[in-house]
Design an enzyme around this catalytic site. Structure first.
Site, PDB file in Angstrom:
ATOM      1  N   GLU A 150      47.146  26.083   9.388  1.00 36.92           N
ATOM      2  CA  GLU A 150      48.438  25.605   8.884  1.00 36.92           C
ATOM      3  C   GLU A 150      49.610  26.512   9.246  1.00 36.92           C
ATOM      4  O   GLU A 150      50.766  26.108   9.112  1.00 36.92           O
ATOM      5  CB  GLU A 150      48.381  25.460   7.361  1.00 36.92           C
ATOM      6  CG  GLU A 150      47.322  24.494   6.879  1.00 36.92           C
ATOM      7  CD  GLU A 150      47.312  24.351   5.363  1.00 36.92           C
ATOM      8  OE1 GLU A 150      48.370  24.599   4.740  1.00 36.92           O
ATOM      9  OE2 GLU A 150      46.259  23.995   4.801  1.00 36.92           O
ATOM     10  N   ASP A 196      40.244  15.713  -0.803  1.00 40.37           N
ATOM     11  CA  ASP A 196      39.794  17.073  -0.478  1.00 40.37           C
ATOM     12  C   ASP A 196      40.125  17.971  -1.651  1.00 40.37           C
ATOM     13  O   ASP A 196      41.166  17.831  -2.287  1.00 40.37           O
ATOM     14  CB  ASP A 196      40.409  17.581   0.826  1.00 40.37           C
ATOM     15  CG  ASP A 196      41.925  17.548   0.838  1.00 40.37           C
ATOM     16  OD1 ASP A 196      42.557  18.595   0.595  1.00 40.37           O
ATOM     17  OD2 ASP A 196      42.484  16.458   1.101  1.00 40.37           O
TER      18      ASP A 196
END
Length: 297
Positions: free
Chosen positions: A193, A101
């Site tokens: 997150e 990613d």
């Protein structure tokens, strides 16, 4: 005066006239043996040189040396979590489909080199690409990555970095203004997150709004990306119907039931050809056919 020396009497040698002493000759067999041995030695040396100078020989020797050195280096380590020198990280051997990613942090990427990189059976099959963040930020390299990565044959998916303080539905609209989800893509991803100073209840409410809007507009169920601890603290038993992409670094296995997750980000320090900075490395929980079934139809 000293006594006189006496010379002993020797019998005279009587030779018959016309008779010569026979000449002593060395046997000829020794020369023949030496000649045969010399030819055999030359043939042996010539054959040995042909072997030593052969590229196939060196290929065999190098493969054997590398395999032996790797075996020695990995002595006592988990055989299912091996170091791959090219990628500069340990990779769980259980999984056969791997990906990365990326975001602006990786800079300009040569995607063809990314695709061509391979060690043993490990190569890059898919990539998640950062598109947006919050309500206003568009990743400056998204459009280039989104255009160039598929040209090299890499399967791509786009992700949004979620901000729980911002309205979830508005973030979803912003994300879909930038990203056009098409057939053959990986499902869209929401990256959550942190709480950003809001309560877990508020975070989950805004996240739910984001997920519902994206699924409504794309007819595709999004993937949720998060760290293992954040998942255990705030998301476990919520959003169970959504595919999970979990970050859990430098471990031989992910401490989560395999039935619960699709992707595992197991390292953030991979070196990839064509990329100038370290990269996150991921494993897919399934084979290539399972990955194909996950793609947008």
């Amino acid at each position: 005066m000293p006594p006189e020396k006496r010379i002993p009497n020797k019998a005279p040698v009587i030779r018959k006239p016309g008779v010569k002493k026979p000449a002593v000759r060395k046997p000829a067999t020794n020369k023949k043996k030496k000649s045969v041995l010399s030819i055999q030695l030359k043939l042996f040396i010539a054959g040995l040189l042909l072997i030593l100078l052969s590229p196939f020989y060196y290929g065999y020797v190098l493969r054997s040396f590398v395999a032996t050195w790797r075996w020695v280096k990995d002595w006592g380590q988990d055989p299912n979590y091996r170091t791959y020198e090219s990628f500069n990280i340990k990779i769980p051997k259980k999984y056969t489909v791997h990906g990365i990613d990326v975001s602006y942090y990786q800079g300009k990427i040569n995607w063809q080199k990314v695709k061509e990189m391979k060690e043993d059976e490990v190569n890059i099959s898919f990539a998640f690409i950062k598109a947006t963040e919050g309500l206003l930020l568009v990743d400056p390299y998204f459009q280039r990555n989104w255009r160039e990565a598929p040209k090299s044959g890499i399967i791509c998916g786009a992700y949004h970095f979620f901000r729980p303080k911002k309205d979830g539905k508005t973030q979803a609209k912003f994300f879909l203004q930038v990203v056009s989800v098409e057939k053959g893509d990986l499902p869209p991803v929401v990256d959550i997150e942190s709480l950003d100073g809001v309560s877990p209840l508020k975070m989950r409410a805004e996240l739910s709004d984001f997920l519902n809007y994206v699924e409504l507009k794309t007819k595709v169920r999004p993937i949720i990306y998060t760290g293992l601890k954040f998942y255990e603290d705030y998301l476990v038993d919520f959003f169970d119907d959504y595919p999970l992409w979990i970050a859990h670094y430098y471990q031989p296995r992910l401490r989560l039931d395999e039935s619960r997750w699709k992707f595992w980000q197991h390292s953030d320090k991979a070196k990839i050809n064509g990329i100038g900075h370290v990269v996150d490395f991921n494993a897919f929980n399934g084979d290539s056919l399972a990955l194909d079934r996950l793609l947008v139809r």
